[in-house]
Design an enzyme around this catalytic site. Sequence first.
Site, PDB file in Angstrom:
ATOM      1  N   ALA A  65      -1.807  -5.255   3.526  1.00 36.72           N
ATOM      2  CA  ALA A  65      -1.878  -6.577   4.132  1.00 36.72           C
ATOM      3  C   ALA A  65      -1.399  -6.471   5.577  1.00 36.72           C
ATOM      4  O   ALA A  65      -0.637  -5.559   5.918  1.00 36.72           O
ATOM      5  CB  ALA A  65      -0.999  -7.540   3.352  1.00 36.72           C
ATOM      6  N   GLY A 109      -1.846  -3.662  -0.243  1.00 35.34           N
ATOM      7  CA  GLY A 109      -3.019  -4.466  -0.602  1.00 35.34           C
ATOM      8  C   GLY A 109      -4.310  -3.656  -0.585  1.00 35.34           C
ATOM      9  O   GLY A 109      -5.267  -3.986  -1.296  1.00 35.34           O
ATOM     10  N   GLU A 112      -4.461  -2.078  -3.845  1.00 38.69           N
ATOM     11  CA  GLU A 112      -4.718  -3.153  -4.814  1.00 38.69           C
ATOM     12  C   GLU A 112      -6.179  -3.603  -4.764  1.00 38.69           C
ATOM     13  O   GLU A 112      -6.792  -3.879  -5.804  1.00 38.69           O
ATOM     14  CB  GLU A 112      -3.767  -4.326  -4.541  1.00 38.69           C
ATOM     15  CG  GLU A 112      -2.319  -3.964  -4.882  1.00 38.69           C
ATOM     16  CD  GLU A 112      -1.306  -4.978  -4.383  1.00 38.69           C
ATOM     17  OE1 GLU A 112      -1.434  -5.432  -3.219  1.00 38.69           O
ATOM     18  OE2 GLU A 112      -0.390  -5.336  -5.146  1.00 38.69           O
ATOM     19  N   GLU A 132       5.305  -1.185  -0.316  1.00 38.79           N
ATOM     20  CA  GLU A 132       5.884  -2.484   0.047  1.00 38.79           C
ATOM     21  C   GLU A 132       7.408  -2.471   0.046  1.00 38.79           C
ATOM     22  O   GLU A 132       8.042  -3.179   0.822  1.00 38.79           O
ATOM     23  CB  GLU A 132       5.384  -3.580  -0.912  1.00 38.79           C
ATOM     24  CG  GLU A 132       3.939  -3.990  -0.720  1.00 38.79           C
ATOM     25  CD  GLU A 132       2.941  -3.171  -1.522  1.00 38.79           C
ATOM     26  OE1 GLU A 132       3.288  -2.052  -1.947  1.00 38.79           O
ATOM     27  OE2 GLU A 132       1.808  -3.656  -1.707  1.00 38.79           O
TER      28      GLU A 132
HETATM   29  N1  CO8 Z   1      -0.703  -4.259   9.026  1.00 38.28           N
HETATM   30  C1  CO8 Z   1      -0.928  -4.425  10.351  1.00 38.28           C
HETATM   31  N2  CO8 Z   1      -1.184  -3.407  11.189  1.00 38.28           N
HETATM   32  C2  CO8 Z   1      -1.212  -2.157  10.678  1.00 38.28           C
HETATM   33  C3  CO8 Z   1      -1.003  -1.916   9.314  1.00 38.28           C
HETATM   34  C4  CO8 Z   1      -0.756  -3.042   8.461  1.00 38.28           C
HETATM   35  N3  CO8 Z   1      -0.565  -2.917   7.151  1.00 38.28           N
HETATM   36  N4  CO8 Z   1      -1.080  -0.582   9.095  1.00 38.28           N
HETATM   37  C5  CO8 Z   1      -1.350  -0.018  10.281  1.00 38.28           C
HETATM   38  N5  CO8 Z   1      -1.428  -0.959  11.256  1.00 38.28           N
HETATM   39  C6  CO8 Z   1      -1.705  -0.778  12.672  1.00 38.28           C
HETATM   40  C7  CO8 Z   1      -0.500  -0.171  13.381  1.00 38.28           C
HETATM   41  O1  CO8 Z   1       0.444  -1.164  13.723  1.00 38.28           O
HETATM   42  C8  CO8 Z   1      -1.163   0.458  14.580  1.00 38.28           C
HETATM   43  O2  CO8 Z   1      -1.443  -0.551  15.530  1.00 38.28           O
HETATM   44  P1  CO8 Z   1      -1.170  -0.261  17.119  1.00 38.28           P
HETATM   45  O3  CO8 Z   1      -2.078   0.887  17.446  1.00 38.28           O
HETATM   46  O4  CO8 Z   1      -1.555  -1.557  17.756  1.00 38.28           O
HETATM   47  O5  CO8 Z   1       0.274   0.096  17.207  1.00 38.28           O
HETATM   48  C9  CO8 Z   1      -2.507   0.937  14.050  1.00 38.28           C
HETATM   49  O6  CO8 Z   1      -2.725   0.189  12.849  1.00 38.28           O
HETATM   50  C10 CO8 Z   1      -2.507   2.403  13.707  1.00 38.28           C
HETATM   51  O7  CO8 Z   1      -1.414   2.661  12.844  1.00 38.28           O
HETATM   52  P2  CO8 Z   1      -0.335   3.812  13.093  1.00 38.28           P
HETATM   53  O8  CO8 Z   1      -0.189   4.068  14.563  1.00 38.28           O
HETATM   54  O9  CO8 Z   1       0.899   3.451  12.346  1.00 38.28           O
HETATM   55  O10 CO8 Z   1      -1.084   5.045  12.415  1.00 38.28           O
HETATM   56  P3  CO8 Z   1      -0.424   6.328  11.761  1.00 38.28           P
HETATM   57  O11 CO8 Z   1      -1.553   7.251  11.475  1.00 38.28           O
HETATM   58  O12 CO8 Z   1       0.721   6.827  12.554  1.00 38.28           O
HETATM   59  O13 CO8 Z   1       0.197   5.793  10.363  1.00 38.28           O
HETATM   60  C11 CO8 Z   1       0.144   4.561   8.291  1.00 38.28           C
HETATM   61  C12 CO8 Z   1      -0.661   5.305   9.373  1.00 38.28           C
HETATM   62  C13 CO8 Z   1       1.029   5.557   7.531  1.00 38.28           C
HETATM   63  C14 CO8 Z   1      -0.861   3.951   7.339  1.00 38.28           C
HETATM   64  C15 CO8 Z   1       1.031   3.492   8.939  1.00 38.28           C
HETATM   65  O14 CO8 Z   1       0.226   2.693   9.803  1.00 38.28           O
HETATM   66  C16 CO8 Z   1       1.689   2.556   7.960  1.00 38.28           C
HETATM   67  O15 CO8 Z   1       2.671   2.921   7.337  1.00 38.28           O
HETATM   68  N6  CO8 Z   1       1.141   1.327   7.814  1.00 38.28           N
HETATM   69  C17 CO8 Z   1       1.709   0.322   6.954  1.00 38.28           C
HETATM   70  C18 CO8 Z   1       1.453   0.632   5.496  1.00 38.28           C
HETATM   71  C19 CO8 Z   1       2.079  -0.414   4.619  1.00 38.28           C
HETATM   72  O16 CO8 Z   1       3.263  -0.612   4.597  1.00 38.28           O
HETATM   73  N7  CO8 Z   1       1.242  -1.124   3.823  1.00 38.28           N
HETATM   74  C20 CO8 Z   1       1.694  -2.171   2.959  1.00 38.28           C
HETATM   75  C21 CO8 Z   1       1.614  -3.499   3.649  1.00 38.28           C
HETATM   76  S1  CO8 Z   1       2.318  -4.822   2.708  1.00 38.28           S
HETATM   77  C22 CO8 Z   1       1.106  -5.209   1.590  1.00 38.28           C
HETATM   78  O17 CO8 Z   1       0.035  -4.682   1.588  1.00 38.28           O
HETATM   79  C23 CO8 Z   1       1.489  -6.264   0.623  1.00 38.28           C
HETATM   80  C24 CO8 Z   1       0.326  -6.740  -0.210  1.00 38.28           C
HETATM   81  C25 CO8 Z   1       0.745  -8.019  -0.845  1.00 38.28           C
HETATM   82  C26 CO8 Z   1      -0.381  -8.760  -1.501  1.00 38.28           C
HETATM   83  C27 CO8 Z   1      -1.346  -9.334  -0.546  1.00 38.28           C
HETATM   84  C28 CO8 Z   1      -2.684  -8.675  -0.728  1.00 38.28           C
HETATM   85  C29 CO8 Z   1      -3.202  -8.012   0.472  1.00 38.28           C
END
Ligand code: CO8
Length: 258
Positions: A65, A109, A112, A132
């Site tokens: 998400a 998500g 999911e 999460e």
């Molecule tokens: N939300 C918003 N932006 C994101 C997300 C995200 N989940 N993941 C990555 N991005 C963005 C980064 O902020 C970055 O943006 P910018 O270039 O503007 O800084 C861009 O995407 C590229 O990401 P990274 O630079 O971080 O790329 P890396 O290759 O270094 O890392 C990762 C990749 C490991 C995937 C890392 O981006 C990461 O850890 N992302 C978050 C993963 C996460 O925590 N996911 C869970 C989110 S919470 C959730 O899904 C709850 C669901 C609840 C139910 C609702 C249904 C959807």
Amino acid sequence: MSYTHILVDTRGRVGLITLNRPQALNALNDALIDEIGLALDGFEADENIGAIVITGSEKAFAAGADIGAMAGFSYMDAYKGDYITRNWERVKTCRKPVIAAVAGFALGGGCELAMTCDLLIAADTAKFGQPEVKLGILPGAGGTQRLPRAVGKAKAMDLCLTARFMDAAEAERAGLVSRVVPADKLLDEALAAAETIAGYSLPVVMMIKESVNRAYESSLAEGLLFERRQFHAAFALEDQKEGMAAFVEKRKAQFKHR
Ligand code: CO8
């Protein structure tokens, strides 16, 4: 119909939905989930479509998400707005089979969403996780429910509690993924599987989807009864007559109701 967060296309008898927020690794928000719902509405109504593929980019199916969008949420915002989850079961309610073709990150998500699909085909680059807990929240769209059903309690607890990622090989061993293919073959493989399914009798395919889903949501006795009734009902189909006649006559079946 024009879309902002997804690309929608058809390939033969297959509907293709590509998540398209590359700047945020396909992070999911309400608008994107609503667009998936609209695309599925269109494919369900289109009698030339027999199966659907949902995919992302090489780097990410979806990284979860949209964290930025929900960072400031209060309980009231999440609860009253039914954030993202309000349209979440649309893939499941789609009566035509939906295949997730996953390369790169399928996290939170994103994992999911892939798990709501009927069949999950992964590239060897795929990484699955429910991280999460690192954000101070828990999975909210089926991660604590579908993941244990798919991979068992031990691995689901491990992924949800430690936030570690599971690679494609582990996901296949654990039963989350039905096949792992080289990344450059992912879309072809998923489209081919979808085209195969779309070539069969649509009512039978829908009966199979509905019946297998029962296995997740009912007691064994209830699921078996449901399956038996669907099995009986299949004998009312012209496609059953054609399918069995074709086998006996050693030719390819020409299903009428695709
Ligand atoms: N939300 C918003 N932006 C994101 C997300 C995200 N989940 N993941 C990555 N991005 C963005 C980064 O902020 C970055 O943006 P910018 O270039 O503007 O800084 C861009 O995407 C590229 O990401 P990274 O630079 O971080 O790329 P890396 O290759 O270094 O890392 C990762 C990749 C490991 C995937 C890392 O981006 C990461 O850890 N992302 C978050 C993963 C996460 O925590 N996911 C869970 C989110 S919470 C959730 O899904 C709850 C669901 C609840 C139910 C609702 C249904 C959807």
